[in-house]
Design a protein around this motif. Structure first.
Motif, short mmCIF file in Angstrom:
data_model
loop_
_atom_site.label_atom_id
_atom_site.label_comp_id
_atom_site.label_asym_id
_atom_site.label_seq_id
_atom_site.Cartn_x
_atom_site.Cartn_y
_atom_site.Cartn_z
N GLY A 106 0.84 -1.19 0.00
CA GLY A 106 0.00 0.00 0.00
C GLY A 106 0.88 1.23 0.00
O GLY A 106 1.81 1.34 0.79
N THR A 107 0.60 2.17 -0.89
CA THR A 107 1.45 3.35 -1.03
C THR A 107 0.94 4.51 -0.18
O THR A 107 -0.20 4.53 0.26
N GLY A 108 1.83 5.48 0.02
CA GLY A 108 1.52 6.68 0.78
C GLY A 108 2.44 6.82 1.98
O GLY A 108 3.30 5.97 2.23
N ASP A 109 2.27 7.91 2.69
CA ASP A 109 3.08 8.19 3.88
C ASP A 109 2.16 8.79 4.93
O ASP A 109 1.79 9.95 4.86
N HIS A 110 1.79 7.99 5.92
CA HIS A 110 0.84 8.44 6.92
C HIS A 110 1.44 9.44 7.91
O HIS A 110 0.72 10.21 8.52
N ASP A 111 2.74 9.49 8.06
CA ASP A 111 3.35 10.47 8.97
C ASP A 111 3.33 11.87 8.38
O ASP A 111 3.18 12.85 9.11
N MET A 137 -4.08 6.67 -0.13
CA MET A 137 -3.08 6.25 0.82
C MET A 137 -3.63 4.99 1.49
O MET A 137 -4.70 5.02 2.09
N VAL A 138 -2.91 3.88 1.38
CA VAL A 138 -3.38 2.60 1.91
C VAL A 138 -2.62 2.31 3.19
O VAL A 138 -1.48 1.85 3.18
#
Length: 150
Positions: free
Chosen positions: A90-95, A122-123
């Motif tokens: 899963g792509t993205g950056d939760h921070d 964002m996964v």
């Protein structure tokens, strides 16, 4: 309440630049264990790649297929419990709340990845149904999604 004992494995200082900010390192966004082999683990980074160890973390290798993905920012990983050659990222950056570009799937242990869906999302987490490896639930920045066909 019982407390666990924790000890440092590699007490190393982070390199810092002149302004005092940390640089030269990334961060692990998520780690998952192999479904049957306790020595095999998977770690993903918000700044680049899927890392796999087969010797309980002594050595890590980057999955070559992540070098060619359109986004290196990864938020989640899911390993098929029936076939560890099938890996979902899963792509993205939760921070830093960087929108992802969806889910990518490998059927060759991370040597290559192809787009699998959830475009522009964002996964943050993917969980596989323990009774059916084709059912995966994904928590995204746009809600919770489910696939019935892997």
């Amino acid at each position: 309440m019982a407390q666990s004992n924790w000890s440092a494995l590699l007490p190393a200082l982070f390199p810092t630049n002149a302004s005092g900010q940390i640089h030269g390192i990334s961060r692990v966004s998520q780690m998952k264990f192999h479904p049957t082999n306790p020595n095999k683990m998977y770690a993903i980074s918000a700044r680049g790649g899927l890392f796999i160890t087969s010797n309980a973390g002594t050595n890590w290798n980057v999955a070559p297929g992540t070098d060619f993905m359109p986004s290196s920012r990864l938020a989640s990983v899911c390993i098929d419990f029936t076939n560890d050659q099938v890996i979902y990222l899963g792509t993205g950056d939760h921070d830093y709340y960087y929108n992802g570009i969806g889910v990518y799937k490998s059927t060759d242990g991370g040597n290559s990845f192809s787009y699998s869906g959830l475009s522009g999302m964002m996964v943050l987490e993917m969980i596989m149904d323990p009774a059916n490896h084709n059912i995966i639930v994904a928590a995204t920045n746009a809600g919770i999604y489910k696939t019935l066909d892997g």
